[in-house]
Scaffold this active site. Structure first.
Site, mmCIF file in Angstrom:
data_model
loop_
_atom_site.group_PDB
_atom_site.id
_atom_site.type_symbol
_atom_site.label_atom_id
_atom_site.label_comp_id
_atom_site.label_asym_id
_atom_site.label_seq_id
_atom_site.Cartn_x
_atom_site.Cartn_y
_atom_site.Cartn_z
ATOM 1 N N HIS B 279 49.726 -53.899 -45.813
ATOM 2 C CA HIS B 279 49.527 -52.874 -46.843
ATOM 3 C C HIS B 279 49.193 -51.511 -46.256
ATOM 4 C CE1 HIS B 279 45.060 -52.974 -46.864
ATOM 5 N NE2 HIS B 279 45.173 -54.270 -46.684
ATOM 6 N N GLU B 325 46.773 -52.515 -52.037
ATOM 7 C CA GLU B 325 46.149 -53.835 -51.908
ATOM 8 C C GLU B 325 44.660 -53.753 -52.172
ATOM 9 O OE1 GLU B 325 44.055 -57.207 -49.929
ATOM 10 O OE2 GLU B 325 43.861 -55.098 -49.475
ATOM 11 N N GLU B 326 44.030 -52.641 -51.729
ATOM 12 C CA GLU B 326 42.566 -52.614 -51.716
ATOM 13 C C GLU B 326 41.935 -52.573 -53.096
ATOM 14 O OE1 GLU B 326 40.915 -53.424 -49.361
ATOM 15 O OE2 GLU B 326 41.803 -52.776 -47.472
ATOM 16 N N HIS B 424 36.468 -52.013 -43.800
ATOM 17 C CA HIS B 424 36.084 -51.151 -44.927
ATOM 18 C C HIS B 424 34.985 -50.154 -44.586
ATOM 19 C CE1 HIS B 424 37.649 -54.301 -48.084
ATOM 20 N NE2 HIS B 424 38.560 -53.955 -47.203
#
Lengths: 457, 457
Positions: B279, B325-326, B424
């Protein structure tokens, strides 16, 4: 009779299965204890940040001896002692310099550092034409005619297609070790050697070299990979490029130093020793975090975890922090000598000297029947992603034990992809080691030591 | 007849053996080409250094779309196109703040950042007593009486005893995702959540959360692990400690964005598609190097290596850089929708979304017969230290394909020890990715794609 055999067999199988169950539970305990409460990472900080690089003969090496002694006591070893060993004392000197000098006499600095054991250049340095060779065949073809009076530049890069980077190292390292004397055969006056690394960076990576007694001793240095690529480009456009090399390294008198040894005495067969080791000395270009602070603190952690879990090994567990692996192997040789003298029986020796990265196997340097015994334990290690038993290398420090007593050797096999990025260079620092990866290596060896202490080899 | 069968069988076995030999040679070529000439690392620099963090809806995400399109063309894809998809546009805001406030009203800053999707606090922030809970059971036991009007502090650390860190993440992440609404049930006014990481550091690690429709939407933030440990200690000595939380994140209107798709058309069965993806979007706290710049550039590298080696796949190879995606999975969902609409036949989809570390296996999320076919190729991968087929996870972006079309999924399995150190967080930067490790992942997937393109699934 058949029934009896079956009965016997099934009783045997139940006992094997239950041994495997309790072994499996113990290995789980070992991993959990180390992953949660392990001290290896903290000890490594002490060794590689507080003490730093620690070449044999240096003050830092002596501090490291005292530190390892304290840590092994802290780990709870039944006894800790120092074993005397004389070590060479070579110092790098602070006035190293390398410059590419073009046709107009413009000089461009490139990062160089002396190879371990090199002689110095004259104080004013050496300036001479430089010839690039990629291997010894090319050197030979050039011969005295093209080499005499010049600086030989060994530009043999790592073979990036090899999956295990230790293979690429093994193939390239001969240019570092033997390059100076090979070049001396044809009248060269110095050598510079492309750094032994996969990285493209500005660190020269040092390492040991050895002179042939019968040939002139040439000053020799490592050049960073960026520096090597630059020099190669410059030489292509101007083959009469010169190189300036200055080294003020020096060989001093040998120094009395020590291996540090801590052990937990076996309850049933104390005379059978299981050695786990790494080496305490490191090149002083960096901080010796991966090479081999990692191996030393992992060995100490194995003492700690046995004590923390109250494991009483049937056979003796002995952790050894060897001195002088990098430039002499005096510690490993002395240890084997003393072991022979005292008629000590080492049933196996394990070394971690491939960095503190994630472990995935054990290298087995031993006879087939012993290999088979260790491989029979493979299912116990699979849950921990330890699966490979194909390498046949133990470790440098434990090598002399094998040569003198045929001791079976085991080497911890870890992910090798990053190792040579840092190896023998200023970049081998504490921050490059990951705590969990380091702990997993300690746990794998502790589990192996546990099985060996229960079942022998 | 028996002879005929034997003859047939032996001819079959010879042909299988020779296929395996030529496959083995091709896989060797793929690895060598990627390890020596691979572009993934250079492309990753463009994505994670030049563009940087790229949350859906941001300008950086759009730059990443254009960049991926250019790279896929550079890789030599037969065709490259953008697939439209609407994505949410949430922005973090620049005025985040977290403070521990003691009994004397002294405030100590601790690193916090909004969870993705959080609502803002009032502009002046929220100051309230804070209650620490370790899990939902503890929250429930405390009930409205102890929770109402307070900030709930989820302090659920990673279970360090788990060997694969994704298991620890899986177990802890529910406090990030569901924590705010669970706390809202008991009248909490905000939540802070211990960062989902093995590291002990000062980075808050963000990540998606989801509100239950029926409950008040609480502002929610991640707190660094050092901050969480500090807060926990302060609370032990003074349970009436207060916390100040200020977040000015904001949900804007949805934005039209794109998946980026490049393919090499199959020569014999072009209608059978082998998808390889990662992604393109990332959290903007860091630079999205491991998550999931790595997966995107590996997928593009697979196009490149097929073209560089002149491999003409029998089936179509399609690389997809998924958007979002996140925080929404809109790209993955849209892709599956369009595939269904166009009646495209995806025989398998492969994803790399576990970071750019050393690969050691493939996760297989598919029926047993297909698993068996893939596992029959295991000997071809062993020389490359790829050995594990036990995980059953494919990847988030390709999940919708499985749900709509029962597409078999494969996930690249890589060393997980360091991944959550960076995940992240601001520390997910280019320098954390090792070039060889990244290339090995690309080579493993390219080899798998090659076999699938030859033999189908």
């Amino acid at each position: 009779m058949k029934k009896l055999i079956l009965l016997f067999l099934s009783a045997y199988m139940v006992s094997v299965a239950s041994a495997q169950n309790s072994d499996s539970a113990m290995i789980r305990k070992i991993y959990s204890e180390i992953l949660v409460n392990g001290k290896a990472y903290t000890w490594l900080r002490g060794l590689s940040v507080d003490i730093g690089g620690r070449l044999s003969g240096s003050q830092e090496a002596e501090k490291a001896v005292q530190y390892a002694e304290r840590c092994m006591k802290q780990a709870g070893a039944d006894s800790v002692w120092l074993q005397e060993t004389w070590v060479p004392h070579w110092v790098r000197g602070m006035k190293e310099s390398g410059k590419i000098i073009d046709a107009k006499k413009n000089a461009q600095d490139v990062p160089v550092t002396a190879l371990g054991g090199s002689v110095a250049t004259p104080e004013q340095g050496i300036t001479a034409p430089v010839v690039e060779v990629h291997d010894f065949d090319e050197l030979k073809r050039m011969g005295r005619e093209k080499i005499e009076g010049k600086i030989v530049f060994y530009n043999h890069p790592f073979d990036e297609t090899m999956i295990n980077t230790f293979e690429a190292y093994g193939e390239a390292a001969e240019y570092r070790w033997s390059g100076p004397s090979e070049a001396a055969k044809y009248g060269a006056i110095a050598t510079i050697c492309r750094s032994m690394t996969n990285a493209t960076d500005d660190f020269p990576h040092t390492g040991a070299m050895g002179y042939a007694d019968s040939l002139p001793k040439l000053p020799c240095a490592a050049i960073s990979t960026n520096g090597a690529d630059l020099l190669s480009r410059v030489l292509r456009s101007n083959p009469s490029t010169q190189f300036f090399l200055k080294l003020n390294c020096e060989k001093l008198d040998s120094v009395l130093s020590h291996n540090v040894i801590g052990e937990i005495r076996g309850t049933e067969h104390p005379e059978e020793i299981i050695l786990i080791g790494g080496h305490l000395d490191s090149w002083e270009t960096g901080k010796g975090a991966h090479d081999d602070g990692a191996g030393v603190v992992q060995a100490m952690e194995i003492l700690r975890v046995f004590k923390a879990l109250g494991i009483r090994p049937k056979r003796t567990i002995r952790a050894v922090a060897f001195m002088n692996e990098e430039n002499g192997l005096k510690g490993g040789k002395k240890y084997a000598e003393v072991a022979a003298l005292n008629k000590e029986k080492h049933i196996v020796a394990i070394e971690s000297d491939a960095g503190g990265s994630t472990p995935y196997g054990f290298g087995l340097d031993m006879k087939a029947d012993k290999k088979a015994k260790i491989k029979s334990w493979a299912p116990l290690f699979l849950p921990y992603l330890i699966w490979n038993y194909d390498e046949e290398h133990g470790g440098s420090d434990i090598g002399p034990l094998k040569r003198s007593q045929e001791t079976p050797l085991i080497g911890l096999v870890v992910d090798s992809q990053r190792y040579f990025d840092y190896h023998h260079a200023a970049s081998d620092t504490f921050d490059k080691v990951n705590k969990r990866e380091l702990n997993l290596g300690a746990a794998a060896m502790a589990s192996m030591a546990y099985l060996l202490s229960m079942y022998g080899l």
